[in-house]
Motif scaffolding. Structure first.
Motif, PDB file in Angstrom:
ATOM      1  N   LEU A   1       0.864  -1.313  -0.037  1.00  0.00           N
ATOM      2  CA  LEU A   1      -0.012  -0.132   0.118  1.00  0.00           C
ATOM      3  C   LEU A   1       1.143   1.295   0.036  1.00  0.00           C
ATOM      4  O   LEU A   1       1.755   1.571   0.815  1.00  0.00           O
ATOM      5  CB  LEU A   1      -0.929  -0.006   1.280  1.00  0.00           C
ATOM      6  CG  LEU A   1      -1.823   1.132   1.604  1.00  0.00           C
ATOM      7  CD1 LEU A   1      -2.850   1.393   0.298  1.00  0.00           C
ATOM      8  CD2 LEU A   1      -2.446   1.212   2.646  1.00  0.00           C
ATOM      9  N   PHE A   2       1.061   1.890  -1.200  1.00  0.00           N
ATOM     10  CA  PHE A   2       1.696   2.985  -1.210  1.00  0.00           C
ATOM     11  C   PHE A   2       1.086   4.399  -0.389  1.00  0.00           C
ATOM     12  O   PHE A   2      -0.077   4.483  -0.843  1.00  0.00           O
ATOM     13  CB  PHE A   2       1.889   3.482  -2.786  1.00  0.00           C
ATOM     14  CG  PHE A   2       2.665   2.337  -3.460  1.00  0.00           C
ATOM     15  CD1 PHE A   2       3.888   2.073  -3.174  1.00  0.00           C
ATOM     16  CD2 PHE A   2       2.195   1.589  -4.455  1.00  0.00           C
ATOM     17  CE1 PHE A   2       4.731   1.207  -3.816  1.00  0.00           C
ATOM     18  CE2 PHE A   2       2.655   0.625  -5.090  1.00  0.00           C
ATOM     19  CZ  PHE A   2       3.934   0.545  -4.785  1.00  0.00           C
ATOM     20  N   ILE A   3       1.746   4.996   0.423  1.00  0.00           N
ATOM     21  CA  ILE A   3       1.188   5.985   1.314  1.00  0.00           C
ATOM     22  C   ILE A   3       1.650   7.574   0.886  1.00  0.00           C
ATOM     23  O   ILE A   3       2.631   7.851   0.522  1.00  0.00           O
ATOM     24  CB  ILE A   3       1.745   5.572   2.622  1.00  0.00           C
ATOM     25  CG1 ILE A   3       1.101   4.129   3.104  1.00  0.00           C
ATOM     26  CG2 ILE A   3       1.085   6.880   3.547  1.00  0.00           C
ATOM     27  CD1 ILE A   3       1.987   3.932   4.479  1.00  0.00           C
ATOM     28  N   LYS A   4       0.589   8.163   0.516  1.00  0.00           N
ATOM     29  CA  LYS A   4       0.488   9.542   0.545  1.00  0.00           C
ATOM     30  C   LYS A   4       1.811  10.086  -0.526  1.00  0.00           C
ATOM     31  O   LYS A   4       2.812  10.491  -0.097  1.00  0.00           O
ATOM     32  CB  LYS A   4       0.721  10.446   1.719  1.00  0.00           C
ATOM     33  CG  LYS A   4      -0.434  10.302   2.735  1.00  0.00           C
ATOM     34  CD  LYS A   4      -0.314  11.226   3.770  1.00  0.00           C
ATOM     35  CE  LYS A   4      -1.539  10.672   4.635  1.00  0.00           C
ATOM     36  NZ  LYS A   4      -1.794  11.468   6.017  1.00  0.00           N
ATOM     37  N   PRO A   5       1.453   9.552  -1.965  1.00  0.00           N
ATOM     38  CA  PRO A   5       2.748   9.981  -2.744  1.00  0.00           C
ATOM     39  C   PRO A   5       3.150  11.361  -2.655  1.00  0.00           C
ATOM     40  O   PRO A   5       2.100  12.399  -2.597  1.00  0.00           O
ATOM     41  CB  PRO A   5       2.034   9.520  -4.223  1.00  0.00           C
ATOM     42  CG  PRO A   5       1.114   8.474  -3.884  1.00  0.00           C
ATOM     43  CD  PRO A   5       0.833   8.909  -2.536  1.00  0.00           C
ATOM     44  N   ASP A   6       4.386  11.894  -2.853  1.00  0.00           N
ATOM     45  CA  ASP A   6       4.751  13.254  -3.009  1.00  0.00           C
ATOM     46  C   ASP A   6       4.279  13.926  -4.252  1.00  0.00           C
ATOM     47  O   ASP A   6       3.748  15.397  -4.161  1.00  0.00           O
ATOM     48  CB  ASP A   6       6.304  13.354  -3.087  1.00  0.00           C
ATOM     49  CG  ASP A   6       6.993  13.052  -1.888  1.00  0.00           C
ATOM     50  OD1 ASP A   6       6.399  12.396  -0.902  1.00  0.00           O
ATOM     51  OD2 ASP A   6       8.134  13.373  -1.592  1.00  0.00           O
ATOM     52  N   TYR A   7       4.107  13.351  -5.236  1.00  0.00           N
ATOM     53  CA  TYR A   7       3.624  13.956  -6.430  1.00  0.00           C
ATOM     54  C   TYR A   7       3.148  12.977  -7.611  1.00  0.00           C
ATOM     55  O   TYR A   7       3.762  11.788  -7.422  1.00  0.00           O
ATOM     56  CB  TYR A   7       4.676  15.062  -7.082  1.00  0.00           C
ATOM     57  CG  TYR A   7       5.935  15.055  -7.331  1.00  0.00           C
ATOM     58  CD1 TYR A   7       6.448  14.000  -8.266  1.00  0.00           C
ATOM     59  CD2 TYR A   7       7.005  15.039  -6.486  1.00  0.00           C
ATOM     60  CE1 TYR A   7       7.756  13.821  -8.704  1.00  0.00           C
ATOM     61  CE2 TYR A   7       8.252  14.782  -6.618  1.00  0.00           C
ATOM     62  CZ  TYR A   7       8.560  14.033  -7.689  1.00  0.00           C
ATOM     63  OH  TYR A   7       9.996  13.763  -7.917  1.00  0.00           O
ATOM     64  N   TYR A   8       2.462  13.359  -8.409  1.00  0.00           N
ATOM     65  CA  TYR A   8       2.111  12.593  -9.624  1.00  0.00           C
ATOM     66  C   TYR A   8       2.113  13.032 -10.933  1.00  0.00           C
ATOM     67  O   TYR A   8       2.107  14.312 -10.908  1.00  0.00           O
ATOM     68  CB  TYR A   8       0.263  12.430  -9.469  1.00  0.00           C
ATOM     69  CG  TYR A   8      -0.210  11.715  -8.244  1.00  0.00           C
ATOM     70  CD1 TYR A   8      -0.283  10.260  -8.244  1.00  0.00           C
ATOM     71  CD2 TYR A   8      -0.565  12.453  -7.287  1.00  0.00           C
ATOM     72  CE1 TYR A   8      -0.905   9.815  -7.287  1.00  0.00           C
ATOM     73  CE2 TYR A   8      -1.088  11.862  -5.988  1.00  0.00           C
ATOM     74  CZ  TYR A   8      -1.136  10.522  -6.022  1.00  0.00           C
ATOM     75  OH  TYR A   8      -1.659  10.020  -4.869  1.00  0.00           O
ATOM     76  N   LEU A   9       2.628  12.523 -11.952  1.00  0.00           N
ATOM     77  CA  LEU A   9       2.444  12.840 -13.032  1.00  0.00           C
ATOM     78  C   LEU A   9       1.294  11.836 -13.783  1.00  0.00           C
ATOM     79  O   LEU A   9       1.445  10.583 -14.032  1.00  0.00           O
ATOM     80  CB  LEU A   9       3.776  12.529 -13.924  1.00  0.00           C
ATOM     81  CG  LEU A   9       3.686  12.828 -15.596  1.00  0.00           C
ATOM     82  CD1 LEU A   9       3.512  14.374 -15.702  1.00  0.00           C
ATOM     83  CD2 LEU A   9       5.157  12.315 -15.956  1.00  0.00           C
ATOM     84  N   THR A  10       0.472  12.316 -14.262  1.00  0.00           N
ATOM     85  CA  THR A  10      -0.769  11.801 -14.866  1.00  0.00           C
ATOM     86  C   THR A  10      -1.225  12.339 -16.253  1.00  0.00           C
ATOM     87  O   THR A  10      -1.061  13.320 -16.780  1.00  0.00           O
ATOM     88  CB  THR A  10      -2.040  12.093 -14.194  1.00  0.00           C
ATOM     89  OG1 THR A  10      -1.538  11.631 -12.677  1.00  0.00           O
ATOM     90  CG2 THR A  10      -3.039  11.174 -14.545  1.00  0.00           C
ATOM     91  N   MET A  11      -1.381  11.307 -17.394  1.00  0.00           N
ATOM     92  CA  MET A  11      -2.188  11.439 -18.620  1.00  0.00           C
ATOM     93  C   MET A  11      -3.441  10.871 -18.731  1.00  0.00           C
ATOM     94  O   MET A  11      -3.648   9.797 -18.457  1.00  0.00           O
ATOM     95  CB  MET A  11      -1.369  10.848 -19.681  1.00  0.00           C
ATOM     96  CG  MET A  11      -1.995  11.074 -20.883  1.00  0.00           C
ATOM     97  SD  MET A  11      -1.015  10.277 -22.454  1.00  0.00           S
ATOM     98  CE  MET A  11       0.131  11.921 -22.566  1.00  0.00           C
TER      99      MET A  11
END
Length: 176
Positions: free
Chosen positions: A11-21
């Motif tokens: 379970l990945f917790i609170k990613p610092d940032y996202y790059l999304t398409m």
């Protein structure tokens, strides 16, 4: 006899940032260090984020037996192939209607890992993360979920029936 091998849930917790398409092939990024170009190329944007992260990181390689010690979670849908091969014309009739992105990269510095063989949970975080604070926040979230009646929990719009496109649509888009 059944021999239990090591397997994990992460379970990945609170990613610092996202790059999304998104499903309309529009690129967005929550990282301040990335200036978005107009070409909406996910892989080029990810390369820029990855390079910036490498320059600012002195992270030691993990000696742990756990499968994750911080890094990137990356999801790439089949439709991203269109950026590599534009002639593929993989955009379907459902373009813009999917809740799933075409691609997503998330920078993750903490995770909860369940190891099935030992039936144990492990909380990991990278060195620069305030481990105690994130761990306490995780425990608070678990307590909040446990105290929320099931009927009041948010319904996921991911839990819906799958739809398959017509065979001819796929075959026509795959022709060269």
């Amino acid at each position: 006899s059944f021999k239990k091998t090591k397997s994990f849930d992460i379970l990945f917790i609170k990613p610092d940032y996202y790059l999304t398409m998104d499903s309309d092939f529009k690129l967005s990024c929550s990282a301040e260090q990335l200036s978005m170009s107009s070409d909406n190329d996910f892989l080029d944007a990810f390369d820029a984020l990855f390079a910036a992260e490498q320059l600012s990181s002195d992270k030691e390689p993990s000696l742990s037996s756990l499968p994750f010690s911080g890094g990137w979670f990356i999801f790439l849908a089949y439709e991203l192939a269109q950026q590599l091969e534009p002639k593929a014309k993989l955009k379907s009739a459902a373009q813009g209607q999917s809740v799933l992105p075409v691609a997503c990269a998330a920078r993750v510095k903490q995770a909860l890992i369940y190891e099935h063989q030992q039936e144990k949970f492990f909380f990991i975080s990278e060195a620069e993360v305030d481990h105690e604070s994130v761990y306490q926040s995780l425990l608070d979230d678990i307590q909040r979920i446990q105290n929320t009646p099931v009927e009041n929990r948010e319904k996921s719009n991911w839990n819906r029936e799958l739809e398959e496109e017509e065979e001819s649509v796929f075959l026509n888009s795959a022709k060269k």
